[in-house]
Design an enzyme around this catalytic site. Structure first.
Site, PDB file in Angstrom:
ATOM      1  N   HIS A   1       0.990   2.651  -9.825  1.00 32.06           N
ATOM      2  CA  HIS A   1       0.658   3.018  -8.444  1.00 32.06           C
ATOM      3  C   HIS A   1       1.454   2.188  -7.427  1.00 32.06           C
ATOM      4  O   HIS A   1       2.113   2.722  -6.533  1.00 32.06           O
ATOM      5  CB  HIS A   1      -0.832   2.765  -8.188  1.00 32.06           C
ATOM      6  CG  HIS A   1      -1.745   3.270  -9.242  1.00 32.06           C
ATOM      7  ND1 HIS A   1      -2.147   4.578  -9.297  1.00 32.06           N
ATOM      8  CD2 HIS A   1      -2.350   2.649 -10.300  1.00 32.06           C
ATOM      9  CE1 HIS A   1      -2.974   4.742 -10.322  1.00 32.06           C
ATOM     10  NE2 HIS A   1      -3.105   3.587 -10.953  1.00 32.06           N
TER      11      HIS A   1
HETATM   12  C1  BDR Z   1      -5.028   0.699  -7.398  1.00 29.14           C
HETATM   13  O1  BDR Z   1      -6.123  -0.057  -7.897  1.00 29.14           O
HETATM   14  C2  BDR Z   1      -5.677  -1.260  -8.429  1.00 29.14           C
HETATM   15  O2  BDR Z   1      -6.387  -1.606  -9.577  1.00 29.14           O
HETATM   16  C3  BDR Z   1      -4.189  -1.111  -8.661  1.00 29.14           C
HETATM   17  O3  BDR Z   1      -3.556  -2.351  -8.519  1.00 29.14           O
HETATM   18  C4  BDR Z   1      -3.768  -0.134  -7.601  1.00 29.14           C
HETATM   19  O4  BDR Z   1      -3.438  -0.785  -6.398  1.00 29.14           O
HETATM   20  C5  BDR Z   1      -5.020   2.028  -8.083  1.00 29.14           C
HETATM   21  O5  BDR Z   1      -6.213   2.690  -7.865  1.00 29.14           O
END
Ligand code: BDR
Ligand code: CA
Length: 353
Positions: free
Chosen positions: A275
């Protein structure tokens, strides 16, 4: 943000993270890019507590020889609810199985919110904000100085899920779900910013298509000149540690192995959704994605929908659009770029040590 501002110089960034495995990769990716000027790394409580986030940020920066970058600690938790962390997703320290060298440097004296305010006052219209954790620090900064959104050159947020399921509740994505009040305040604060500088929002609808596999890690290590062949297999004993000759490769491999195992344990395959690195790439060059404009608001009350990001695509609320939602990209091109650049960084760090 090249696409937004059509400038070709280095892009100065305020990076606000809850490091985190994919935040770690995002940070390394930014350090690998010579068109990125990382001005400060601000630490938000989220995946792990804020002190651990700051320690991780310092450790990655030191590993990469970037002791010049300010790291500030953020609030201990969300605006109005207790902090939840997710060590089961990111490992006990937030960096999977990686054991980073203890950082020697300390975080700066000012808080993350103070840093947001001060840096944007020093350089109005110049800085791009990138938030890949909960929006707590930015919301606090905007409470301190409501004009802040007007002083940013752009803002990119990894958060939310648009016409797409959540990953924390059936409808809520993690970063928004940790602090929905902060997210709602930030989106509201950007409602009168000119459209071309509306926040870019990278939600799960797109970031879950950024799929890292063990083959990418193998290629990354090979390009970095690391030996032996970096092989991460679903059949390995959980927690198997890398023996890579290259330190950056070793730490990244140990970190993402944990993420592969997490995704596998949640029936998503032996892969990892990257992400935050994708959001980092968008912050440097928004032309890598295509967007849909919408008015975004965050549910803060719903009994079963708290933390949901709601996009009004058709102006039904009668409110102006306040977000550009990342909708499509060339996932393969991004992943190729990511591993090539990370390999370049890993090679350079090894040479310098
Ligand atoms: C987001 O949640 C976090 O656990 C990850 O780092 C990312 O930013 C994804 O939902
Ligand atoms: Ca994150």
């Amino acid at each position: 943000m090249k696409g937004m501002a059509e400038r070709t110089d280095r892009i100065p960034l305020i990076v606000d993270v809850d490091t985190g495995i994919d935040d770690s990769v995002a940070l390394l990716y930014l350090l690998a890019r010579d068109d990125a000027d990382v001005v400060a790394v601000l630490s938000t409580a989220g995946n792990v507590p804020t002190a651990q986030v700051a320690a991780n940020n310092l450790a990655w920066l030191e590993l990469c020889g970037r002791t010049d970058v300010e790291v500030a600690v953020g609030a201990d938790g969300p605006l109005s609810t207790p902090l939840r962390t997710t060590e089961d997703t990111h490992g006990p320290q937030g960096v999977g199985y990686a054991v980073l060298p203890e950082p020697r440097l300390r975080p700066s004296e000012r808080s993350a919110a103070e840093a947001w305010v001060a840096l944007t006052r020093e350089r109005p219209g110049e800085l791009v904000g990138l938030v890949t954790g909960p929006l707590t620090n930015l919301a606090l900064a905007i409470r301190l100085d409501p004009e802040l959104p007007h002083r940013l050159r752009g803002l990119v947020v990894m958060g939310g899920a648009f016409d797409y399921p959540g990953n924390t509740t059936p409808v809520a994505e993690w970063n928004i779900s940790v602090d929905p009040e902060a997210a709602a305040e930030v989106f509201a604060a950007f409602s009168d910013v000119p459209h071309e500088r509306s926040p870019i929002v990278c939600g799960l609808n797109l970031t879950e298509r950024i799929i890292l596999t063990p083959e990418h890690v193998r290629r990354f290590a090979e390009l970095a000149g690391s030996t032996p062949t970096e092989s991460i297999s679903a059949d390995d004993r959980p927690g198997t540690r890398s023996t890579a000759s290259n330190r950056v490769v070793r730490h990244v491999s140990d970190a993402v192995r944990f993420y592969f195992e997490f995704h596998r344990d949640h029936a998503q395959g032996f892969i990892a959704h990257l992400h935050d690195p994708f959001a980092a790439a968008v912050a440097l060059d928004s032309t890598i994605a295509r967007y849909r404009s919408a008015t975004v608001d965050v549910e803060t009350d719903g009994r079963i929908t708290r933390g949901q990001t709601v996009a009004d695509w058709h102006g039904l609320w009668g409110r102006s659009s306040n977000a550009q939602i990342a909708w499509e990209t060339d996932e393969k091109a991004f992943l190729d770029d990511l591993i090539t650049r990370l390999a370049g960084l890993a090679r350079r760090i090894e040479r310098q040590s």
